[in-house]
Motif scaffolding. Structure first.
Motif, short mmCIF file in Angstrom:
data_model
loop_
_atom_site.label_atom_id
_atom_site.label_comp_id
_atom_site.label_asym_id
_atom_site.label_seq_id
_atom_site.Cartn_x
_atom_site.Cartn_y
_atom_site.Cartn_z
N ASN B 48 -22.04 14.32 10.14
CA ASN B 48 -21.35 13.64 10.87
C ASN B 48 -21.77 11.79 10.48
N LYS B 49 -22.04 11.34 9.04
CA LYS B 49 -22.63 10.25 9.22
C LYS B 49 -21.57 9.29 8.87
N LYS B 50 -21.73 7.79 9.47
CA LYS B 50 -20.42 7.06 8.91
C LYS B 50 -21.42 6.35 7.49
N VAL B 51 -19.45 6.25 6.84
CA VAL B 51 -20.19 6.31 5.41
C VAL B 51 -18.94 5.23 5.11
N PHE B 52 -19.73 4.59 4.37
CA PHE B 52 -19.24 2.83 4.18
C PHE B 52 -18.61 2.66 2.45
N PHE B 53 -17.84 2.11 2.00
CA PHE B 53 -17.78 1.66 0.89
C PHE B 53 -17.27 0.19 0.67
N VAL B 54 -18.69 -0.43 -0.11
CA VAL B 54 -18.76 -1.88 -0.40
C VAL B 54 -18.72 -3.24 -1.65
N THR B 55 -17.61 -3.44 -1.78
CA THR B 55 -17.60 -4.23 -3.38
C THR B 55 -17.61 -5.66 -3.06
N ASN B 56 -17.96 -6.24 -4.29
CA ASN B 56 -17.31 -7.38 -3.63
C ASN B 56 -16.11 -7.66 -5.02
N ASN B 57 -16.44 -6.58 -5.22
CA ASN B 57 -14.85 -7.08 -6.29
C ASN B 57 -13.74 -7.57 -5.51
N ALA B 58 -12.46 -8.78 -5.95
CA ALA B 58 -11.96 -9.48 -5.05
C ALA B 58 -10.45 -9.33 -5.63
N THR B 59 -9.79 -8.15 -6.56
CA THR B 59 -9.25 -8.63 -7.58
C THR B 59 -8.53 -6.96 -6.94
N LYS B 60 -9.25 -6.13 -6.20
CA LYS B 60 -8.59 -5.33 -5.80
C LYS B 60 -8.25 -4.94 -3.94
N SER B 61 -6.51 -4.98 -3.36
CA SER B 61 -7.26 -4.71 -2.44
C SER B 61 -8.03 -3.41 -1.32
N ARG B 62 -8.54 -3.19 0.11
CA ARG B 62 -8.91 -2.26 0.66
C ARG B 62 -7.96 -0.83 -0.07
N ALA B 63 -6.88 -1.26 0.26
CA ALA B 63 -6.13 0.46 0.05
C ALA B 63 -6.44 0.56 -1.32
N THR B 64 -6.05 0.17 -2.26
CA THR B 64 -6.33 0.45 -3.59
C THR B 64 -7.99 0.82 -4.47
N ASN B 65 -8.44 0.47 -3.82
CA ASN B 65 -10.07 0.89 -3.63
C ASN B 65 -9.55 2.26 -3.30
N ALA B 66 -9.41 2.16 -1.82
CA ALA B 66 -9.75 4.05 -1.17
C ALA B 66 -9.31 4.50 -1.73
N ALA B 67 -7.91 4.61 -2.54
CA ALA B 67 -6.74 5.12 -2.99
C ALA B 67 -7.83 5.98 -4.25
N LYS B 68 -8.29 4.97 -5.23
CA LYS B 68 -9.12 5.15 -6.50
C LYS B 68 -10.14 6.14 -6.15
N LEU B 69 -11.15 5.38 -5.29
CA LEU B 69 -12.09 6.67 -4.74
C LEU B 69 -11.54 7.95 -4.75
N THR B 70 -10.52 8.06 -3.98
CA THR B 70 -10.15 9.57 -3.08
C THR B 70 -9.93 10.05 -4.56
N ALA B 71 -9.05 9.21 -5.46
CA ALA B 71 -8.35 10.24 -6.68
C ALA B 71 -9.48 10.49 -7.34
N MET B 72 -10.74 9.99 -7.61
CA MET B 72 -11.51 10.42 -8.25
C MET B 72 -12.16 11.55 -7.36
N GLY B 73 -12.26 11.83 -5.99
CA GLY B 73 -12.78 13.36 -5.03
C GLY B 73 -13.35 13.13 -4.14
N ILE B 74 -13.93 10.97 -4.20
CA ILE B 74 -14.47 11.77 -2.71
C ILE B 74 -12.77 10.86 -1.50
N ASN B 75 -13.43 11.76 -0.96
CA ASN B 75 -12.42 11.04 0.41
C ASN B 75 -12.63 9.86 0.78
N ALA B 76 -11.81 8.93 1.26
CA ALA B 76 -12.11 7.37 1.97
C ALA B 76 -10.86 6.96 1.70
#
Lengths: 304, 304
Positions: B48-76
């Motif tokens: 039950n830890k809280k998990v966050f993902f922070v990137t300085n990348n500004a070219t992709k939106s949060r939605a796009t980054n979350a989708a990429k991570l989920t597609a790679m197997g890490i639900n975000a």
């Protein structure tokens, strides 16, 4: 500090054998000569003074700038004309540079570099080239023979050019980083200021985390070259210009006399503000102000 | 400093409720997950830890980054994802900004700004636009309603965009200057480093002679926003990342725990060098190293 009197002007006229003029804001504005500029240059020539023209503009070659000045009524030879693009070329020649230069800049810079035998990559030849981002592994291929990145104003700057230069600075063996000038903004039109070469130089400092060697004003190179080539002494040389942070600072830091004209970017209020630490020896409204001494010059002022 | 032992890892696991991960070099490299990343995130979620993902990348939106991570197997989820483009948008929202933003950046930045109701000028809409230099008086017309210039990585940077932004910063009434991030270079492909958003930000500092407000790492804004929004305390928060000058510095400066992974840009030699002044609380080869404690975690570690 107060505006130059006729006595101040006469003293300067007698003291200085070499007169080094900035162009934009000093002798011309856009495509119009400053009133009196032509007459004062002719007065100097009449007394056999040496006259030079120095601009940080790196987009035009010396020949082009000399032709523009001559067309406007002030006779100028290429040997009297210094640009920051020429300075970059002269520096590479002076150190017997024998590799290629990657150019962020325009035709005038390539022209000057080519004239001293430096082979150029980039510049106008890379205008419109883009990275192919559709590839799985995008890649910019760099010429390993590039030994210097030379940066001037480039009105066709692109990510491809910045990336190419960044890779040269990071990976090519002892690749030099030369800045023609670091002017933040320039007056390419009457109505607005334009992002200057300082923009492109700063971009590359940002990406490469390296510091460039500066060749244009206020660095010493052009005055060193001018005094050595034309055999004039620093204390017999005066810089006339409109910018405190380039022209006047340049003169002060290099032991020359200085005259600030208020016909360009500097107002009298800015010049006299307590926050301003750059104090020219003389100042006046514009170059035409020198003409008030026209009929008071002793004949022994002439250089034989 | 020495590599984290199981005891160090167990202490960290017990102490920290919120785990803030960098992406590139920490959880993935290019298009490949770092081994063990998926399992460790699942372990955190199991307790039950809280998990966050922070990137300085500004070219992709949060939605796009979350989708990429989920597609790679890490639900975000999007709420767990922070980008520097989101940070710029969240900041403008927080100050009730009601003017337009001039964007130097890509689709993801425009997407985030638009999502908080900020009307965007420039960005992809200005791709390929050039100044018409053939005119006698070239001119760039600027929207007077622009009240902020927002700068991220722009792989289609142009002189027109830089000039437009420079004019906004110089002439528009109290126009703000926001930098998504100032990363010098990024790893957009395996084979070479690429000029980062720091390139575009530096270019505008060069032309405008102004300093931007930074929103991405190592500035405090994202941690401030994250802790406030998700109600986590700083001393219960740990930053896990591969970069000393962004991730680790960011955590240290903002009172969070820090864990440096050597799976990205930092080598053990660089980390341990005497010249390095940025010391993480923990370090390890990669995120998968945490899995050695998998069967030693006391059940009272779970957050209820």
């Amino acid at each position: 500090m107060k505006k130059a009197t006729d006595r101040d002007k006469l003293e300067a006229f007698q003291q200085y054998d070499a007169w080094v003029f900035d162009l934009d804001g000093t002798l011309w504005k856009g495509s119009t000569l400053i009133p009196g500029a032509k007459e004062f240059i002719e007065l100097l020539r009449y007394y056999n003074k040496k006259v030079f023209f120095v601009t940080n503009n790196a987009t035009k070659s010396r020949a082009t700038n000399a032709a523009k000045l001559t067309a406007m009524g002030i006779n100028a030879t290429q040997a009297e004309m210094y640009t920051s693009s020429f300075a970059a070329a002269a520096y590479l020649k002076a150190i017997s540079f024998n590799k290629k230069a990657y150019v962020i800049g325009e035709e005038g810079l390539v022209e000057e570099l080519t004239a001293v035998g430096v082979q150029c990559v980039g510049g106008p030849a890379h205008r419109g080239v883009e990275v192919d981002w559709s590839q799985a592994e995008p890649h910019v291929e760099v010429d390993p023979e590039v030994g210097a990145v030379v940066v001037g104003l480039d009105r066709y700057i692109s990510y491809y050019k910045l990336q190419y230069a960044t890779l040269c600075l990071a990976n090519n063996d002892s690749c030099m980083f030369l800045a023609c000038n670091t002017d933040a903004r320039g007056h390419f039109s009457q109505a607005q200021e334009w992002a200057g070469a300082g923009t492109m130089v700063a971009a590359l400092i940002g990406s490469s985390e390296r510091e460039p060697m500066l060749l244009g004003k206020p660095a010493s190179f052009i005055l060193d070259h001018l005094c050595a080539t034309h055999q004039v002494a620093r204390d017999k040389t005066i810089v006339v210009g409109d910018r405190l942070d380039t022209d006047i600072l340049w003169g002060i830091q290099n032991g020359a006399g200085t005259c600030c004209v208020l016909s360009g970017v500097t107002s009298e209020a800015q010049l006299l503000a307590e926050s301003n630490k750059v104090h020219p020896k003389l100042y006046m409204s514009d170059i035409g102000d020198f003409l008030t001494i026209k009929n008071q010059i002793p004949s022994n002022c002439a250089i034989m």
